[in-house]
Design a protein around this motif. Sequence first.
Motif, PDB file in Angstrom:
ATOM      1  N   LYS A 128       0.842  -1.191   0.000  1.00  0.00           N
ATOM      2  CA  LYS A 128       0.000   0.000   0.000  1.00  0.00           C
ATOM      3  C   LYS A 128       0.880   1.243   0.000  1.00  0.00           C
ATOM      4  CE  LYS A 128      -3.805  -2.174   2.563  1.00  0.00           C
ATOM      5  NZ  LYS A 128      -4.619  -2.115   3.806  1.00  0.00           N
ATOM      6  N   GLN A 129       0.531   2.177  -0.890  1.00  0.00           N
ATOM      7  CA  GLN A 129       1.334   3.394  -1.014  1.00  0.00           C
ATOM      8  C   GLN A 129       1.445   4.141   0.312  1.00  0.00           C
ATOM      9  OE1 GLN A 129      -0.531   6.773  -1.389  1.00  0.00           O
ATOM     10  NE2 GLN A 129       1.458   7.564  -0.752  1.00  0.00           N
ATOM     11  N   GLU A 130       0.364   4.164   1.097  1.00  0.00           N
ATOM     12  CA  GLU A 130       0.384   4.925   2.343  1.00  0.00           C
ATOM     13  C   GLU A 130       1.246   4.269   3.426  1.00  0.00           C
ATOM     14  OE1 GLU A 130      -3.587   2.597   2.204  1.00  0.00           O
ATOM     15  OE2 GLU A 130      -2.282   3.707   0.841  1.00  0.00           O
ATOM     16  N   ASP A 131       1.668   3.010   3.220  1.00  0.00           N
ATOM     17  CA  ASP A 131       2.517   2.336   4.200  1.00  0.00           C
ATOM     18  C   ASP A 131       4.004   2.594   3.968  1.00  0.00           C
ATOM     19  OD1 ASP A 131       0.318   1.274   5.446  1.00  0.00           O
ATOM     20  OD2 ASP A 131       0.427  -0.667   4.423  1.00  0.00           O
ATOM     21  N   ILE A 132       4.349   3.128   2.810  1.00  0.00           N
ATOM     22  CA  ILE A 132       5.753   3.312   2.458  1.00  0.00           C
ATOM     23  C   ILE A 132       6.288   4.615   3.055  1.00  0.00           C
ATOM     24  CG2 ILE A 132       7.406   3.513   0.561  1.00  0.00           C
ATOM     25  CD1 ILE A 132       5.474   1.976  -1.196  1.00  0.00           C
ATOM     26  N   GLU A 133       7.476   4.543   3.603  1.00  0.00           N
ATOM     27  CA  GLU A 133       8.144   5.716   4.165  1.00  0.00           C
ATOM     28  C   GLU A 133       9.463   5.940   3.430  1.00  0.00           C
ATOM     29  OE1 GLU A 133       8.000   5.898   8.537  1.00  0.00           O
ATOM     30  OE2 GLU A 133       6.901   4.006   8.463  1.00  0.00           O
ATOM     31  N   ILE A 134      10.064   7.095   3.638  1.00  0.00           N
ATOM     32  CA  ILE A 134      11.355   7.393   2.999  1.00  0.00           C
ATOM     33  C   ILE A 134      12.312   7.963   4.035  1.00  0.00           C
ATOM     34  CG2 ILE A 134      10.674   9.732   2.279  1.00  0.00           C
ATOM     35  CD1 ILE A 134      12.391   9.238  -0.275  1.00  0.00           C
ATOM     36  N   LYS A 135      13.554   7.519   3.961  1.00  0.00           N
ATOM     37  CA  LYS A 135      14.588   8.054   4.846  1.00  0.00           C
ATOM     38  C   LYS A 135      15.056   9.409   4.311  1.00  0.00           C
ATOM     39  CE  LYS A 135      16.349   3.502   6.206  1.00  0.00           C
ATOM     40  NZ  LYS A 135      17.545   2.615   6.251  1.00  0.00           N
ATOM     41  N   PRO A 136      15.586  10.260   5.164  1.00  0.00           N
ATOM     42  CA  PRO A 136      16.103  11.552   4.690  1.00  0.00           C
ATOM     43  C   PRO A 136      17.154  11.396   3.592  1.00  0.00           C
ATOM     44  CG  PRO A 136      15.932  11.558   7.084  1.00  0.00           C
ATOM     45  CD  PRO A 136      15.654  10.142   6.635  1.00  0.00           C
ATOM     46  N   THR A 137      17.832  10.247   3.565  1.00  0.00           N
ATOM     47  CA  THR A 137      18.865  10.007   2.564  1.00  0.00           C
ATOM     48  C   THR A 137      18.298   9.478   1.247  1.00  0.00           C
ATOM     49  OG1 THR A 137      19.218   7.868   3.666  1.00  0.00           O
ATOM     50  CG2 THR A 137      20.755   9.658   4.169  1.00  0.00           C
ATOM     51  N   GLY A 138      16.971   9.211   1.188  1.00  0.00           N
ATOM     52  CA  GLY A 138      16.344   8.855  -0.074  1.00  0.00           C
ATOM     53  C   GLY A 138      15.983   7.404  -0.287  1.00  0.00           C
ATOM     54  N   GLN A 139      16.157   6.532   0.708  1.00  0.00           N
ATOM     55  CA  GLN A 139      15.771   5.127   0.562  1.00  0.00           C
ATOM     56  C   GLN A 139      14.347   4.932   1.072  1.00  0.00           C
ATOM     57  OE1 GLN A 139      18.745   5.806   2.482  1.00  0.00           O
ATOM     58  NE2 GLN A 139      19.982   5.758   0.625  1.00  0.00           N
ATOM     59  N   ILE A 140      13.485   4.309   0.242  1.00  0.00           N
ATOM     60  CA  ILE A 140      12.129   4.030   0.692  1.00  0.00           C
ATOM     61  C   ILE A 140      12.108   2.678   1.402  1.00  0.00           C
ATOM     62  CG2 ILE A 140      11.148   5.405  -1.172  1.00  0.00           C
ATOM     63  CD1 ILE A 140      10.339   2.828  -2.572  1.00  0.00           C
ATOM     64  N   TYR A 141      11.174   2.529   2.332  1.00  0.00           N
ATOM     65  CA  TYR A 141      11.150   1.302   3.134  1.00  0.00           C
ATOM     66  C   TYR A 141       9.784   1.122   3.787  1.00  0.00           C
ATOM     67  CZ  TYR A 141      11.494   4.329   7.252  1.00  0.00           C
ATOM     68  OH  TYR A 141      11.248   5.275   8.216  1.00  0.00           O
ATOM     69  N   LEU A 142       9.559  -0.091   4.314  1.00  0.00           N
ATOM     70  CA  LEU A 142       8.399  -0.379   5.145  1.00  0.00           C
ATOM     71  C   LEU A 142       8.878  -0.513   6.586  1.00  0.00           C
ATOM     72  CD1 LEU A 142       6.215  -3.100   3.353  1.00  0.00           C
ATOM     73  CD2 LEU A 142       5.761  -0.665   3.554  1.00  0.00           C
ATOM     74  N   CYS A 143       8.114  -0.034   7.518  1.00  0.00           N
ATOM     75  CA  CYS A 143       8.439  -0.209   8.924  1.00  0.00           C
ATOM     76  C   CYS A 143       8.448  -1.710   9.252  1.00  0.00           C
ATOM     77  CB  CYS A 143       7.409   0.520   9.790  1.00  0.00           C
ATOM     78  SG  CYS A 143       7.642   0.278  11.559  1.00  0.00           S
ATOM     79  N   HIS A 144       9.357  -2.115  10.144  1.00  0.00           N
ATOM     80  CA  HIS A 144       9.458  -3.536  10.502  1.00  0.00           C
ATOM     81  C   HIS A 144       8.147  -4.094  11.045  1.00  0.00           C
ATOM     82  CE1 HIS A 144       9.561  -2.922  14.926  1.00  0.00           C
ATOM     83  NE2 HIS A 144      10.087  -1.751  14.606  1.00  0.00           N
TER      84      HIS A 144
END
Length: 348
Positions: free
Chosen positions: A76-92
Amino acid sequence: MTNTYAQNVIDNVIDKVKVDTGEIVNAIATNSGTGKDYLAQPRQDENALQGQDIFVGISMLNISRDISDKLMLPVKQEDIEIKPTGQIYLCHIRYRKMLNDAFGMGNWALRPLGGFVKTGDTVCREYALYIKGMYAASAIGEQEYVASNPMMTWSDACEATKSNAIMRCCKDLGIALELWDKKYVEKFIKEYCVQVWRKGKLKPQWRLKTAERYFDETGIVTGKPGNIQPEPDKQVLSNAIDNTSSIVTIKDVTMTTGLNKDTGRMWTKYHIITDTGEDFPTFDKKIADESKKAKEGAYSVILKLETKGKYRNIIGLGKTKLYSFAGDEPEPNPEMDKELSELAGEYE
């Protein structure tokens, strides 16, 4: 480094790492030293089991088609986050929930395959993922210890290696594979993320367009996503903080209403959504009407902003000479054009 402990059993040697230097030293498995110089040491009985059952049930796990389809559902798009350095990820937490949903609570587990390895400020540990008692995947989890973070301890860094290993192991189960797809990552960043300048930072940082602004954010990086612009000089940064004006295109204007509990009066707040994805609130109906005209006419406007705490409100709006070919050119506004030129450093 993967599966090194099986070989260690054969050689009767354990690799250990000094906490202070990160240096790897060899010690015989039956050594009975205190171990105070090491971040972690596997017990002798654990070493005896490493080579025997680590791969129990490998490639024999029977996963039904229904569960397989559930694991490989698009993220889900709303579950994706991004680090300040530019890597997208899902919370554990998302990975843990997906494993619980697919296999049930208690039917999966991570097993450490050895002690923690410390190199500089980075902690690593190898884990294997087991589902219903069978080997499913293995990976090395890592986490950097940030000494300047008063809320972080070495135990926090060690715990985080487990969460990182879960994320990596879940790749073998098809979970969130798109986050490892370069084309998907580039598309997501282009559509949902924005690069911004932060006070005192030498490089711009990323955040979601829908996320709250950083408390020390000073402006948005222009150009294509990922295009690193030279850091503004101190004078430019000063102007960005003191002169709260911004040139934007209006994408939408929405309205919310509520009741003031103290006065008993109704209030109406307008939200001006710009092409940068930002939401600028105002209680001024005239500004909201002008914003709607700018949206319909498809021309750019210059916003005069006022910062109160962590919020920025629109206190003025005017036309600029910049406009889209989708609409007619607005009538010139000499006063605002002068201000626009001053902002660009071209006014004489």
